[in-house]
Scaffold this motif. Structure first.
Motif, PDB file in Angstrom:
ATOM      1  N   LEU A  45       0.827  -1.206   0.000  1.00  0.00           N
ATOM      2  CA  LEU A  45       0.000   0.000   0.000  1.00  0.00           C
ATOM      3  C   LEU A  45       0.863   1.259   0.000  1.00  0.00           C
ATOM      4  O   LEU A  45       0.600   2.210  -0.748  1.00  0.00           O
ATOM      5  CB  LEU A  45      -0.924  -0.006   1.216  1.00  0.00           C
ATOM      6  CG  LEU A  45      -2.046  -1.042   1.192  1.00  0.00           C
ATOM      7  CD1 LEU A  45      -2.722  -1.110   2.564  1.00  0.00           C
ATOM      8  CD2 LEU A  45      -3.071  -0.706   0.111  1.00  0.00           C
ATOM      9  N   LEU A  46       1.906   1.282   0.824  1.00  0.00           N
ATOM     10  CA  LEU A  46       2.776   2.452   0.888  1.00  0.00           C
ATOM     11  C   LEU A  46       3.578   2.618  -0.396  1.00  0.00           C
ATOM     12  O   LEU A  46       3.613   3.706  -0.990  1.00  0.00           O
ATOM     13  CB  LEU A  46       3.718   2.323   2.087  1.00  0.00           C
ATOM     14  CG  LEU A  46       4.737   3.453   2.275  1.00  0.00           C
ATOM     15  CD1 LEU A  46       4.034   4.793   2.467  1.00  0.00           C
ATOM     16  CD2 LEU A  46       5.651   3.168   3.456  1.00  0.00           C
ATOM     17  N   ALA A  47       4.204   1.538  -0.853  1.00  0.00           N
ATOM     18  CA  ALA A  47       5.059   1.622  -2.040  1.00  0.00           C
ATOM     19  C   ALA A  47       4.248   1.958  -3.293  1.00  0.00           C
ATOM     20  O   ALA A  47       4.651   2.827  -4.085  1.00  0.00           O
ATOM     21  CB  ALA A  47       5.806   0.308  -2.233  1.00  0.00           C
ATOM     22  N   ASN A  48       3.116   1.299  -3.469  1.00  0.00           N
ATOM     23  CA  ASN A  48       2.314   1.543  -4.674  1.00  0.00           C
ATOM     24  C   ASN A  48       1.679   2.925  -4.666  1.00  0.00           C
ATOM     25  O   ASN A  48       1.631   3.605  -5.697  1.00  0.00           O
ATOM     26  CB  ASN A  48       1.232   0.470  -4.805  1.00  0.00           C
ATOM     27  CG  ASN A  48       1.809  -0.907  -5.092  1.00  0.00           C
ATOM     28  OD1 ASN A  48       2.917  -1.026  -5.602  1.00  0.00           O
ATOM     29  ND2 ASN A  48       1.073  -1.946  -4.740  1.00  0.00           N
ATOM     30  N   GLY A  49       1.188   3.341  -3.493  1.00  0.00           N
ATOM     31  CA  GLY A  49       0.600   4.668  -3.403  1.00  0.00           C
ATOM     32  C   GLY A  49       1.631   5.765  -3.675  1.00  0.00           C
ATOM     33  O   GLY A  49       1.343   6.726  -4.406  1.00  0.00           O
ATOM     34  N   LEU A  50       2.826   5.612  -3.106  1.00  0.00           N
ATOM     35  CA  LEU A  50       3.871   6.610  -3.337  1.00  0.00           C
ATOM     36  C   LEU A  50       4.326   6.610  -4.779  1.00  0.00           C
ATOM     37  O   LEU A  50       4.493   7.668  -5.402  1.00  0.00           O
ATOM     38  CB  LEU A  50       5.054   6.324  -2.408  1.00  0.00           C
ATOM     39  CG  LEU A  50       6.221   7.317  -2.455  1.00  0.00           C
ATOM     40  CD1 LEU A  50       5.750   8.721  -2.102  1.00  0.00           C
ATOM     41  CD2 LEU A  50       7.341   6.876  -1.533  1.00  0.00           C
ATOM     42  N   ALA A  51       4.502   5.414  -5.355  1.00  0.00           N
ATOM     43  CA  ALA A  51       4.943   5.319  -6.750  1.00  0.00           C
ATOM     44  C   ALA A  51       3.915   5.939  -7.697  1.00  0.00           C
ATOM     45  O   ALA A  51       4.282   6.646  -8.640  1.00  0.00           O
ATOM     46  CB  ALA A  51       5.183   3.855  -7.114  1.00  0.00           C
ATOM     47  N   ASP A  52       2.636   5.688  -7.453  1.00  0.00           N
ATOM     48  CA  ASP A  52       1.599   6.262  -8.301  1.00  0.00           C
ATOM     49  C   ASP A  52       1.659   7.788  -8.276  1.00  0.00           C
ATOM     50  O   ASP A  52       1.590   8.451  -9.314  1.00  0.00           O
ATOM     51  CB  ASP A  52       0.218   5.791  -7.855  1.00  0.00           C
ATOM     52  CG  ASP A  52      -0.041   4.343  -8.211  1.00  0.00           C
ATOM     53  OD1 ASP A  52       0.708   3.777  -9.014  1.00  0.00           O
ATOM     54  OD2 ASP A  52      -1.020   3.771  -7.665  1.00  0.00           O
TER      55      ASP A  52
ATOM     56  N   ILE B 152       4.231   9.814  -7.352  1.00  0.00           N
ATOM     57  CA  ILE B 152       5.476  10.349  -7.918  1.00  0.00           C
ATOM     58  C   ILE B 152       5.482  10.229  -9.435  1.00  0.00           C
ATOM     59  O   ILE B 152       5.878  11.158 -10.143  1.00  0.00           O
ATOM     60  CB  ILE B 152       6.707   9.627  -7.289  1.00  0.00           C
ATOM     61  CG1 ILE B 152       6.874  10.070  -5.830  1.00  0.00           C
ATOM     62  CG2 ILE B 152       7.963   9.920  -8.085  1.00  0.00           C
ATOM     63  CD1 ILE B 152       7.978   9.363  -5.104  1.00  0.00           C
ATOM     64  N   ASN B 153       5.043   9.082  -9.946  1.00  0.00           N
ATOM     65  CA  ASN B 153       5.009   8.907 -11.399  1.00  0.00           C
ATOM     66  C   ASN B 153       4.058   9.883 -12.052  1.00  0.00           C
ATOM     67  O   ASN B 153       4.314  10.391 -13.162  1.00  0.00           O
ATOM     68  CB  ASN B 153       4.632   7.465 -11.751  1.00  0.00           C
ATOM     69  CG  ASN B 153       5.739   6.480 -11.416  1.00  0.00           C
ATOM     70  OD1 ASN B 153       6.914   6.850 -11.384  1.00  0.00           O
ATOM     71  ND2 ASN B 153       5.375   5.242 -11.165  1.00  0.00           N
ATOM     72  N   THR B 154       2.939  10.156 -11.392  1.00  0.00           N
ATOM     73  CA  THR B 154       1.983  11.133 -11.931  1.00  0.00           C
ATOM     74  C   THR B 154       2.591  12.538 -11.949  1.00  0.00           C
ATOM     75  O   THR B 154       2.471  13.275 -12.934  1.00  0.00           O
ATOM     76  CB  THR B 154       0.700  11.143 -11.091  1.00  0.00           C
ATOM     77  OG1 THR B 154       0.088   9.851 -11.150  1.00  0.00           O
ATOM     78  CG2 THR B 154      -0.302  12.167 -11.631  1.00  0.00           C
ATOM     79  N   LEU B 155       3.304  12.892 -10.874  1.00  0.00           N
ATOM     80  CA  LEU B 155       3.935  14.203 -10.806  1.00  0.00           C
ATOM     81  C   LEU B 155       5.036  14.338 -11.873  1.00  0.00           C
ATOM     82  O   LEU B 155       5.181  15.381 -12.515  1.00  0.00           O
ATOM     83  CB  LEU B 155       4.514  14.435  -9.410  1.00  0.00           C
ATOM     84  CG  LEU B 155       3.497  14.599  -8.280  1.00  0.00           C
ATOM     85  CD1 LEU B 155       4.202  14.630  -6.931  1.00  0.00           C
ATOM     86  CD2 LEU B 155       2.683  15.887  -8.478  1.00  0.00           C
ATOM     87  N   LYS B 156       5.812  13.272 -12.051  1.00  0.00           N
ATOM     88  CA  LYS B 156       6.863  13.311 -13.065  1.00  0.00           C
ATOM     89  C   LYS B 156       6.267  13.414 -14.462  1.00  0.00           C
ATOM     90  O   LYS B 156       6.846  14.036 -15.355  1.00  0.00           O
ATOM     91  CB  LYS B 156       7.727  12.056 -12.970  1.00  0.00           C
ATOM     92  CG  LYS B 156       8.660  12.032 -11.746  1.00  0.00           C
ATOM     93  CD  LYS B 156       9.490  10.763 -11.733  1.00  0.00           C
ATOM     94  CE  LYS B 156      10.478  10.772 -10.579  1.00  0.00           C
ATOM     95  NZ  LYS B 156      11.262   9.503 -10.529  1.00  0.00           N
ATOM     96  N   GLY B 157       5.116  12.766 -14.650  1.00  0.00           N
ATOM     97  CA  GLY B 157       4.505  12.794 -15.988  1.00  0.00           C
ATOM     98  C   GLY B 157       3.898  14.120 -16.324  1.00  0.00           C
ATOM     99  O   GLY B 157       3.702  14.430 -17.495  1.00  0.00           O
TER     100      GLY B 157
END
Length: 255
Positions: A241-248, A250-255
């Motif tokens: 939950l922590l890793a996937n939520g953070l990755a989602d 960050i990836n959205t912000l980078k995109g």
């Protein structure tokens, strides 16, 4: 002594939702889970570094919360079952149950004499350090404890019907990842062989009036399994939950 609303709901055929905990044990975690709508927290001692002292603290943080503590012990031994129950666990998810004999032994460890062999300790953590009638405390303790048999080996699947027939086993918990290893198809949890095992487990639960539990890594898998008959669902686990939520994010912000 507190009752177990999760067990009562599951016995009525209703759903119960929670998550599994492998890594994070902050004092605020139970309150966070309860605020998020979880009915239970399932702590894993088999694959984590959690010790009994940490479990005792986590269970104590749940007093006053609508959150039921459940735990997978490090192994199938009386010493773990009895101590975790005395510390306040209201449910046990027993790993790799493979026979009716094993299931009967496990149930006996959760029952006081003459029904079983659980040792007596009252006025402690599990009965909230309170006084009261011992016989009534024994009745409540046995009534509220969830005993789940994990079906996660080829032998467990082969014997699932006799395991679910054991009085005192409340339900079966799917262990899809270990089952894939046992079947020689590591990680192939969507394999037809896994689905056949799930069908066998669900059929045994239905035949003997037991409930079926699972840990679903995604909402889509959880919904599909609920459609098949699972009613106790751990949605993902703390690390995921922590890793996937953070990755989602960050990836959205980078995109």
């Amino acid at each position: 002594m507190r009752s177990n609303p999760v067990k009562k709901a599951l016995q009525r055929g209703e759903n119960a939702f929670g998550t599994m905990i492998f890594e994070l044990t902050s004092p605020g975690l139970p309150a966070i889970l309860a605020s998020a709508g979880a009915d239970f927290a399932l702590y894993d001692m088999e694959h984590s570094g959690f010790d009994l002292d940490e479990m005792k603290r986590q269970f104590s943080y749940m007093r006053g919360l609508d959150l039921v503590p459940i735990v997978r012990p490090p192994g199938k031994q009386y010493q773990f079952v009895s101590r975790l129950l005395d510390l306040g666990a209201m449910g046990l998810m027993m790993p790799m149950v493979e026979s009716a004999e094993e299931a009967r032994d496990i149930v006996s460890w959760t029952r006081y004499p003459p029904k079983g062999q659980r040792g007596a300790m009252f006025g402690g953590a599990h009965d909230d350090y309170a006084g009261g009638d011992i016989a009534e405390k024994m009745r409540i303790a046995e009534d509220r404890t969830i005993v789940l048999a994990m079906i996660e080996t080829e032998r467990g699947v082969a014997n699932v019907d006799e395991i679910m027939a054991v009085d005192g086993i409340d339900g079966a918990h799917l262990g899809q990842f270990d089952l894939s290893l046992s079947l020689g198809i590591p990680g192939q949890t969507d394999s037809p062989r896994i689905n056949e095992a799930i069908d066998a487990m669900l059929a045994a639960c239905q035949r003997h009036g037991k409930f079926a539990a699972c840990m679903a890594p995604t909402v889509e898998i959880a919904r599909a399994w609920m459609d098949r008959g699972f009613t106790m669902v751990s949605y993902s686990y703390d690390i995921g939950l922590l890793a996937n939520g953070l990755a989602d994010g960050i990836n959205t912000l980078k995109g």
